[in-house]
Scaffold this motif. Sequence first.
Motif, PDB file in Angstrom:
ATOM      1  N   MET A   1      37.595  31.732 -35.630  1.00  0.00           N
ATOM      2  CA  MET A   1      38.722  32.579 -35.152  1.00  0.00           C
ATOM      3  C   MET A   1      39.964  31.431 -34.241  1.00  0.00           C
ATOM      4  O   MET A   1      39.009  31.104 -32.982  1.00  0.00           O
ATOM      5  CB  MET A   1      38.409  33.580 -34.392  1.00  0.00           C
ATOM      6  N   LEU A   2      40.926  31.479 -34.214  1.00  0.00           N
ATOM      7  CA  LEU A   2      41.912  31.398 -33.417  1.00  0.00           C
ATOM      8  C   LEU A   2      42.807  32.235 -32.577  1.00  0.00           C
ATOM      9  O   LEU A   2      42.873  33.122 -33.029  1.00  0.00           O
ATOM     10  CB  LEU A   2      42.885  30.778 -33.861  1.00  0.00           C
ATOM     11  N   ARG A  18      51.561  23.610 -30.596  1.00  0.00           N
ATOM     12  CA  ARG A  18      50.160  24.401 -30.321  1.00  0.00           C
ATOM     13  C   ARG A  18      49.288  23.126 -29.602  1.00  0.00           C
ATOM     14  O   ARG A  18      49.043  22.671 -30.716  1.00  0.00           O
ATOM     15  CB  ARG A  18      50.382  24.749 -32.035  1.00  0.00           C
ATOM     16  N   LEU A  19      48.798  23.307 -28.986  1.00  0.00           N
ATOM     17  CA  LEU A  19      47.269  23.021 -28.842  1.00  0.00           C
ATOM     18  C   LEU A  19      46.271  23.786 -29.190  1.00  0.00           C
ATOM     19  O   LEU A  19      46.384  24.489 -28.574  1.00  0.00           O
ATOM     20  CB  LEU A  19      47.846  22.698 -26.880  1.00  0.00           C
ATOM     21  N   LEU A  20      45.805  22.662 -29.549  1.00  0.00           N
ATOM     22  CA  LEU A  20      44.558  23.157 -29.747  1.00  0.00           C
ATOM     23  C   LEU A  20      43.293  23.328 -29.141  1.00  0.00           C
ATOM     24  O   LEU A  20      43.333  22.075 -29.256  1.00  0.00           O
ATOM     25  CB  LEU A  20      44.255  23.243 -31.741  1.00  0.00           C
ATOM     26  N   CYS A  21      42.410  23.955 -28.744  1.00  0.00           N
ATOM     27  CA  CYS A  21      41.982  23.790 -27.725  1.00  0.00           C
ATOM     28  C   CYS A  21      39.705  24.193 -28.294  1.00  0.00           C
ATOM     29  O   CYS A  21      40.060  25.389 -28.310  1.00  0.00           O
ATOM     30  CB  CYS A  21      42.063  24.374 -26.528  1.00  0.00           C
ATOM     31  N   VAL A  48      39.670  27.895 -29.978  1.00  0.00           N
ATOM     32  CA  VAL A  48      38.649  27.681 -31.464  1.00  0.00           C
ATOM     33  C   VAL A  48      37.348  28.796 -30.033  1.00  0.00           C
ATOM     34  O   VAL A  48      37.369  28.795 -29.825  1.00  0.00           O
ATOM     35  CB  VAL A  48      38.486  26.548 -32.125  1.00  0.00           C
ATOM     36  N   ARG A  49      37.548  29.936 -30.934  1.00  0.00           N
ATOM     37  CA  ARG A  49      35.792  30.746 -31.076  1.00  0.00           C
ATOM     38  C   ARG A  49      35.398  31.080 -32.409  1.00  0.00           C
ATOM     39  O   ARG A  49      35.747  30.866 -33.504  1.00  0.00           O
ATOM     40  CB  ARG A  49      36.273  32.524 -31.271  1.00  0.00           C
ATOM     41  N   ARG A  70      36.053  22.030 -40.525  1.00  0.00           N
ATOM     42  CA  ARG A  70      36.772  22.836 -41.380  1.00  0.00           C
ATOM     43  C   ARG A  70      36.726  24.151 -41.673  1.00  0.00           C
ATOM     44  O   ARG A  70      37.698  24.617 -42.074  1.00  0.00           O
ATOM     45  CB  ARG A  70      36.095  22.564 -43.039  1.00  0.00           C
ATOM     46  N   HIS A  71      35.551  24.704 -40.700  1.00  0.00           N
ATOM     47  CA  HIS A  71      35.664  26.103 -40.419  1.00  0.00           C
ATOM     48  C   HIS A  71      37.067  26.197 -39.986  1.00  0.00           C
ATOM     49  O   HIS A  71      38.186  27.539 -39.897  1.00  0.00           O
ATOM     50  CB  HIS A  71      34.409  26.972 -39.459  1.00  0.00           C
ATOM     51  N   ILE A  72      37.501  25.294 -39.168  1.00  0.00           N
ATOM     52  CA  ILE A  72      39.034  25.606 -37.651  1.00  0.00           C
ATOM     53  C   ILE A  72      39.994  25.279 -38.636  1.00  0.00           C
ATOM     54  O   ILE A  72      40.982  25.881 -39.192  1.00  0.00           O
ATOM     55  CB  ILE A  72      38.673  24.271 -36.735  1.00  0.00           C
TER      56      ILE A  72
END
Length: 248
Positions: A1-2, A18-21, A48-49, A70-72
């Motif tokens: 989940m994002l 987008r800054l993906l953390c 990221v959760r 790959r989930h992310i």
Amino acid sequence: MLVHFGPPPPGPRRLRLRLLCIAHAGAGAAPFRGWGELVPDWISVVGVRLPGRESRLREPLLTSMEDVARHIIAELEGPTGPVALFGHCFGGPVAFRVAQLLEEASTCEVVRLVTASAPVPGRVAEGRLTHELSSDQLYASLVGTGAMNDGQFGRSIFGLTENAIRADFQAFETWSAQDFGRIKAPILAVKGEDDRVLGGDSADEWASFTEGRFTRRSIPGGHFLLGDGAPALIDVVARQLADDHAGR
């Protein structure tokens, strides 16, 4: 989940970057809750959760690095604008693998990877693996690094997160690729000045994982930089992304 923190930038500047953390072992998106208020409004902060933490506590855990990355990727909605990735500790190697997959798929531009207090892929300590430690040993290790506060609720919090912590360490410690390759995106590696967990030159090891420019920064703090060290860390990240944006 994002998890998106703060409103996205309005109008044509929406999702300019987008800054993906990705946080340390066992953590979810919560450590990045305040980041959206401390970065320029053209940056959209996304935490990221992963399964097994926060609102996903009852979901099956992921125990391989490939499954985690790959989930992310699957959570990202098709082609997007430019993306920067940030990873703290365990999140660093995860962010690296996500960057590789994004570059291979060519669905979006990866403009920067930022790692903080992060070991490079394959840097596993000799001896007994962390994910195989007893509960007491694991708890003591986390307290020693500053990742867990040995206070009134320390043991209770550890009880809720222990399985996720083990799963994340297992994913990192069993990552079996012999040649981890490099990414095209530039890398900024950040390290706390008082980090007693990683070696003194650990941040420099990230230089061999990029075909682009490598930069190293030291900031006040120990190994765990998402606590009291967060303001200085966010400032370094925001400045780097602003420099990248100005140079495009």
